[in-house]
Design a protein around this motif. Sequence first.
Motif, PDB file in Angstrom:
ATOM      1  N   LYS A 293      -5.598  -2.341  -5.452  1.00  0.00           N
ATOM      2  CA  LYS A 293      -6.544  -3.451  -5.570  1.00  0.00           C
ATOM      3  C   LYS A 293      -5.909  -4.750  -5.084  1.00  0.00           C
ATOM      4  CE  LYS A 293      -9.353  -5.978  -8.944  1.00  0.00           C
ATOM      5  NZ  LYS A 293      -9.703  -6.134 -10.379  1.00  0.00           N
ATOM      6  N   LYS A 294      -4.648  -4.981  -5.480  1.00  0.00           N
ATOM      7  CA  LYS A 294      -3.962  -6.210  -5.071  1.00  0.00           C
ATOM      8  C   LYS A 294      -3.777  -6.262  -3.554  1.00  0.00           C
ATOM      9  CE  LYS A 294      -1.376  -7.089  -9.344  1.00  0.00           C
ATOM     10  NZ  LYS A 294      -0.015  -7.114  -9.957  1.00  0.00           N
ATOM     11  N   THR A 295      -3.427  -5.127  -2.949  1.00  0.00           N
ATOM     12  CA  THR A 295      -3.204  -5.132  -1.496  1.00  0.00           C
ATOM     13  C   THR A 295      -4.506  -5.351  -0.751  1.00  0.00           C
ATOM     14  OG1 THR A 295      -3.361  -2.709  -1.415  1.00  0.00           O
ATOM     15  CG2 THR A 295      -1.170  -3.662  -1.642  1.00  0.00           C
ATOM     16  N   LEU A 296      -5.598  -4.774  -1.264  1.00  0.00           N
ATOM     17  CA  LEU A 296      -6.897  -4.996  -0.625  1.00  0.00           C
ATOM     18  C   LEU A 296      -7.331  -6.446  -0.748  1.00  0.00           C
ATOM     19  CD1 LEU A 296      -8.814  -1.764  -1.711  1.00  0.00           C
ATOM     20  CD2 LEU A 296      -8.010  -2.337   0.580  1.00  0.00           C
ATOM     21  N   GLU A 297      -7.076  -7.050  -1.918  1.00  0.00           N
ATOM     22  CA  GLU A 297      -7.423  -8.461  -2.106  1.00  0.00           C
ATOM     23  C   GLU A 297      -6.596  -9.352  -1.192  1.00  0.00           C
ATOM     24  OE1 GLU A 297      -6.757  -8.996  -6.245  1.00  0.00           O
ATOM     25  OE2 GLU A 297      -8.729  -8.238  -6.853  1.00  0.00           O
TER      26      GLU A 297
ATOM     27  N   LYS B 213      -2.981   4.590 -12.848  1.00  0.00           N
ATOM     28  CA  LYS B 213      -3.359   3.193 -13.096  1.00  0.00           C
ATOM     29  C   LYS B 213      -2.512   2.246 -12.249  1.00  0.00           C
ATOM     30  CE  LYS B 213      -5.354   3.683 -17.724  1.00  0.00           C
ATOM     31  NZ  LYS B 213      -5.201   3.391 -19.176  1.00  0.00           N
ATOM     32  N   ASN B 214      -1.215   2.555 -12.114  1.00  0.00           N
ATOM     33  CA  ASN B 214      -0.357   1.756 -11.230  1.00  0.00           C
ATOM     34  C   ASN B 214      -0.890   1.781  -9.804  1.00  0.00           C
ATOM     35  OD1 ASN B 214       1.336   1.155 -13.350  1.00  0.00           O
ATOM     36  ND2 ASN B 214       2.880   2.679 -12.812  1.00  0.00           N
ATOM     37  N   TYR B 215      -1.281   2.982  -9.361  1.00  0.00           N
ATOM     38  CA  TYR B 215      -1.845   3.124  -8.012  1.00  0.00           C
ATOM     39  C   TYR B 215      -3.082   2.240  -7.844  1.00  0.00           C
ATOM     40  CZ  TYR B 215      -5.197   5.116  -4.714  1.00  0.00           C
ATOM     41  OH  TYR B 215      -6.152   5.268  -3.746  1.00  0.00           O
ATOM     42  N   GLN B 216      -4.010   2.323  -8.816  1.00  0.00           N
ATOM     43  CA  GLN B 216      -5.238   1.543  -8.711  1.00  0.00           C
ATOM     44  C   GLN B 216      -4.956   0.041  -8.686  1.00  0.00           C
ATOM     45  OE1 GLN B 216      -7.220   3.396 -12.145  1.00  0.00           O
ATOM     46  NE2 GLN B 216      -8.839   4.083 -10.766  1.00  0.00           N
TER      47      GLN B 216
ATOM     48  N   GLY C  21     -11.847   8.072  -4.838  1.00  0.00           N
ATOM     49  CA  GLY C  21     -13.146   7.820  -5.433  1.00  0.00           C
ATOM     50  C   GLY C  21     -13.239   8.093  -6.914  1.00  0.00           C
ATOM     51  N   SER C  22     -12.122   8.426  -7.556  1.00  0.00           N
ATOM     52  CA  SER C  22     -12.164   8.786  -8.965  1.00  0.00           C
ATOM     53  C   SER C  22     -11.476   7.737  -9.813  1.00  0.00           C
ATOM     54  CB  SER C  22     -11.477  10.136  -9.173  1.00  0.00           C
ATOM     55  OG  SER C  22     -11.360  10.425 -10.555  1.00  0.00           O
ATOM     56  N   ASP C  23     -12.011   7.499 -10.991  1.00  0.00           N
ATOM     57  CA  ASP C  23     -11.351   6.626 -11.952  1.00  0.00           C
ATOM     58  C   ASP C  23     -10.784   7.431 -13.118  1.00  0.00           C
ATOM     59  OD1 ASP C  23     -11.786   4.179 -10.662  1.00  0.00           O
ATOM     60  OD2 ASP C  23     -13.875   4.185 -11.327  1.00  0.00           O
ATOM     61  N   ASP C  24     -10.883   8.748 -13.038  1.00  0.00           N
ATOM     62  CA  ASP C  24     -10.410   9.630 -14.104  1.00  0.00           C
ATOM     63  C   ASP C  24      -9.257  10.457 -13.573  1.00  0.00           C
ATOM     64  OD1 ASP C  24      -9.974  11.440 -16.081  1.00  0.00           O
ATOM     65  OD2 ASP C  24     -12.040  12.174 -16.206  1.00  0.00           O
TER      66      ASP C  24
ATOM     67  N   ILE D 160       0.820  -1.212   0.000  1.00  0.00           N
ATOM     68  CA  ILE D 160       0.000   0.000   0.000  1.00  0.00           C
ATOM     69  C   ILE D 160       0.857   1.267   0.000  1.00  0.00           C
ATOM     70  CG2 ILE D 160      -0.232   0.169   2.510  1.00  0.00           C
ATOM     71  CD1 ILE D 160      -2.952   0.851  -0.189  1.00  0.00           C
ATOM     72  N   LEU D 161       2.046   1.244   0.613  1.00  0.00           N
ATOM     73  CA  LEU D 161       2.905   2.427   0.598  1.00  0.00           C
ATOM     74  C   LEU D 161       3.451   2.703  -0.800  1.00  0.00           C
ATOM     75  CD1 LEU D 161       4.881   2.090   3.952  1.00  0.00           C
ATOM     76  CD2 LEU D 161       2.926   3.559   3.441  1.00  0.00           C
ATOM     77  N   VAL D 162       3.642   1.649  -1.585  1.00  0.00           N
ATOM     78  CA  VAL D 162       4.007   1.832  -2.993  1.00  0.00           C
ATOM     79  C   VAL D 162       2.848   2.484  -3.738  1.00  0.00           C
ATOM     80  CG1 VAL D 162       4.594   0.629  -5.144  1.00  0.00           C
ATOM     81  CG2 VAL D 162       5.676  -0.057  -2.994  1.00  0.00           C
ATOM     82  N   ALA D 163       1.626   2.029  -3.446  1.00  0.00           N
ATOM     83  CA  ALA D 163       0.440   2.622  -4.085  1.00  0.00           C
ATOM     84  C   ALA D 163       0.339   4.106  -3.773  1.00  0.00           C
ATOM     85  CB  ALA D 163      -0.820   1.888  -3.613  1.00  0.00           C
ATOM     86  N   TYR D 164       0.578   4.492  -2.524  1.00  0.00           N
ATOM     87  CA  TYR D 164       0.494   5.906  -2.150  1.00  0.00           C
ATOM     88  C   TYR D 164       1.527   6.745  -2.895  1.00  0.00           C
ATOM     89  CZ  TYR D 164      -2.632   4.633   1.718  1.00  0.00           C
ATOM     90  OH  TYR D 164      -3.680   4.175   2.470  1.00  0.00           O
ATOM     91  N   ALA D 165       2.716   6.185  -3.108  1.00  0.00           N
ATOM     92  CA  ALA D 165       3.741   6.923  -3.858  1.00  0.00           C
ATOM     93  C   ALA D 165       3.300   7.129  -5.304  1.00  0.00           C
ATOM     94  CB  ALA D 165       5.070   6.185  -3.795  1.00  0.00           C
ATOM     95  N   TYR D 166       2.722   6.097  -5.910  1.00  0.00           N
ATOM     96  CA  TYR D 166       2.186   6.238  -7.273  1.00  0.00           C
ATOM     97  C   TYR D 166       1.116   7.333  -7.313  1.00  0.00           C
ATOM     98  CZ  TYR D 166       4.310   1.994  -9.318  1.00  0.00           C
ATOM     99  OH  TYR D 166       5.176   1.068  -9.841  1.00  0.00           O
ATOM    100  N   HIS D 167       0.232   7.327  -6.331  1.00  0.00           N
ATOM    101  CA  HIS D 167      -0.856   8.305  -6.316  1.00  0.00           C
ATOM    102  C   HIS D 167      -0.301   9.723  -6.194  1.00  0.00           C
ATOM    103  CE1 HIS D 167      -4.325  10.611  -4.948  1.00  0.00           C
ATOM    104  NE2 HIS D 167      -5.098   9.633  -5.399  1.00  0.00           N
TER     105      HIS D 167
END
Length: 604
Positions: free
Chosen positions: A572-576, A565-568, A589-592, A538-545
Motif C-alpha cells: 500500500k505504501k509503495t503504491l501511494e 499483513k506486512n505485505y499488504q 485479491g485476498s484479504d484472508d 515493492i521487492l520487500v513486499a514480494y518477499a513478505y508475500h
Amino acid sequence: MTDEMEEEENRLRETIWKDIKWLQSSHFSTGTTKSKLRPRTIKYLETLRMYLQCRERMNAKYIQVDEFQTIAKFSIEQELCIERKNQQVSPQDGNPPVSTLEELYAAANLALPVFKQTIQRLVQRVCKECGGGDAVEIVIPPIKARYRAQEKARNDYSQRDRGPAISWLYDMVRGSIKFTSANQIEKCLEILQKKSYDDTIRIVKAKNRFRNPTLTGYRDLNICIQIVVNNDSSMMKHICEVQIHHKEIKQLDEELHSHQYYEYFRSYFAGGNDSLKDRLEDLKLIAGGGGGGMTTTTTDSSALIRLLEEGFDRDVLINLPSHSYLLQEARLDLLASYFCHDLGEYKVALQLYIKLLEVRLIRSGPRHTAVRTMYNHIANIFRDQGKDDSAMTLYRRCLGMEQKLLDTEQHTNIATTYKNMAHVHYHRGELEKALQLYEKCLEIRIKAFGEEHYDVSTALHYIATVQRSQGRYQDAMVLYKRVLSVELNSVGPDHYDIARTYFGMAHAMQGLGKLDAAIELFSKCLEIRQRAFGEDHILVAYAYHAMAVVLKDLGNLERATVMYKNYQEVRKKTLEKDGSVATNDAHDGSDDVLHIVHLKDTTI
C-alpha cells in the motif's frame, strides 16, 4: 570505403530513418506533446534541486571556515593494525575481547567516566593553546541502548570472521566536540597524535570527512580511540568513538535537515553508500546544464518540462565540438535512464531516447555502436510497458545490425541482445524460445569472460529461472548454487542481486516441497532487500508475500498472517508513493491469509 560498402551504409541509414519516423508517429507527436509529469516525479525533481543546493551551501560553508582546507589535508595516523582491531575490549592486555553483550556493557560502564575525563582534558588543552574555550561544546550521551547494539552487531558485523560480532562495536561509549574554528580542530588532531600528551590514548581508526564529505556535503571527523581503564588492581583497554565537528557547519546541517535527502534518495537507489553516491553524482551531471541548446542550470520541474516540450536544438547539438557534445549526450542519456528506471516516466524517457537516436545517427553514422544502444534502450521501454511486439521488432533490427557490423558472432553485444529477446519470450510464457536465447547468451559470455565472471552468473540465473518455471526444480537448484558462488565472490553477501538468487532458490525449494528450506532462503532474501532498499519497497513486499504463502502451507497461520499483513502494508505504501492504483497483476485479491495464492512470478 568501397562503393559497395558505401551503398550498404546508405541502405542501413535509410532503414534507421524509417524506424525513427515510425517511432515518432506511433509514440509521440514531435513539438506538440505536453509532457505531464506525475506529482511523484515533480516532488523528486524538486527534492533533487534542494539537495544540490544543500551540497553547494555545505561546500561554501567549509571554504568559509577553512579557507585553505587544512583540515581536509590533515593526515591522521592510525596506530593499531587490522589484526588488533578485534581486541577492542579487553579485561587486560593480551586477553580475548568481550564475547557477550553483558560483558560489553560492564566494560562500557567502567570506561564511560574515563572517556569523559579524557575528552574534557583534551578540550582544555586545545583551548589553552588556541583560545575560545567558552564556546566549545562537549556532548557525552548515555551508553548505546541494548536493542541498537544488538541490531548493529547483527546487521554490520555478523559476517566478520574474527571475534564475536559485538566486540566490533566501537561506539558503545561515544561523544562529540563542537569546535568554533578550524585552528582548534587542527590542534586537537595534533595533540591526539602526540605520545608526549598521553601515551595511553591510541587512534584505532579515523575517518576524515572534511576530506571525503558525506553525500549531502556534511564534514566532520570520526575517530575511534583506545583508552586505558584502571579499576582497582586490574586494567583494561576500551575503544570509544569521538566525533569532531565545526560548530558553524553543524548548525548549517541542522538548519538544512540534510539527512532527509539521503533518506529520500535511498528509497529510489539500491545498494550501499558508494552506489548511492555514484547515482547522486549522475544526478548532479544531469542538473549541470550547459550548451547544446539546453541552458537550464536547475532540475526543477518547470525547467525540465520546458526542455521536454520544446525539445533541444538538434542542429546546435550536432555541431558542438566533440568534448561539449559528449558531455551533453551523456547528460541526456542519464536523464532518459532516470526517467525510465527510477521514475517510471516511460513516455518522457522514450521521447528522449528517440531524439538521441536521431542525433547519434547524424553525428556518428549508422554503423556506430551508440545507435544500436539506442535501439536496445527503446525496446527495453516497450518491453517494460508490455508492448512485446514493438520491443521484439527493435531487438531483431538491432541483432541484424550487430550480426552485419561486428567482427564476430560471439560479440558480447550480441549476447546482450539475445538476453533482451529472451526476456520478451519469458514474459510471454514462451519458455523454450527464451531458454534457447539465454543459452546462446551464456555461450558467448563464457567464451568472452570465463566461467567465474559475474555476467556469466547472470545468464545462468536466467536459465535457472526458466527451468524453475518449467517445473525442473532440481536442475534450477544446481544452476542457482553456481550463480550464488560467483555472486558471493563478486559482490559480497549483502548485494541485492544475492537476494534475487535466494528468492529463486526459495521458489525452487518450495516446488520440491522443502518448505523449511524455502522459508530460510526467503528470510535471507528479505533481510538483504530491507538493508538495500529500506522497508517500503515493492521487492520487500514480494518477499513478505512469498513467506506468507509458505508459512500457510506449513500450517503456521499466526506467522503467515503477520507476514501477509506486512505485505499488504508495504505494498500500500509503495503504491501511494508511486501514485499508482492497485491492480490484480501485483496482488492476489485476498484479504484472508487462508485464501492467499502464489503471485504470478515474472521475476527474471
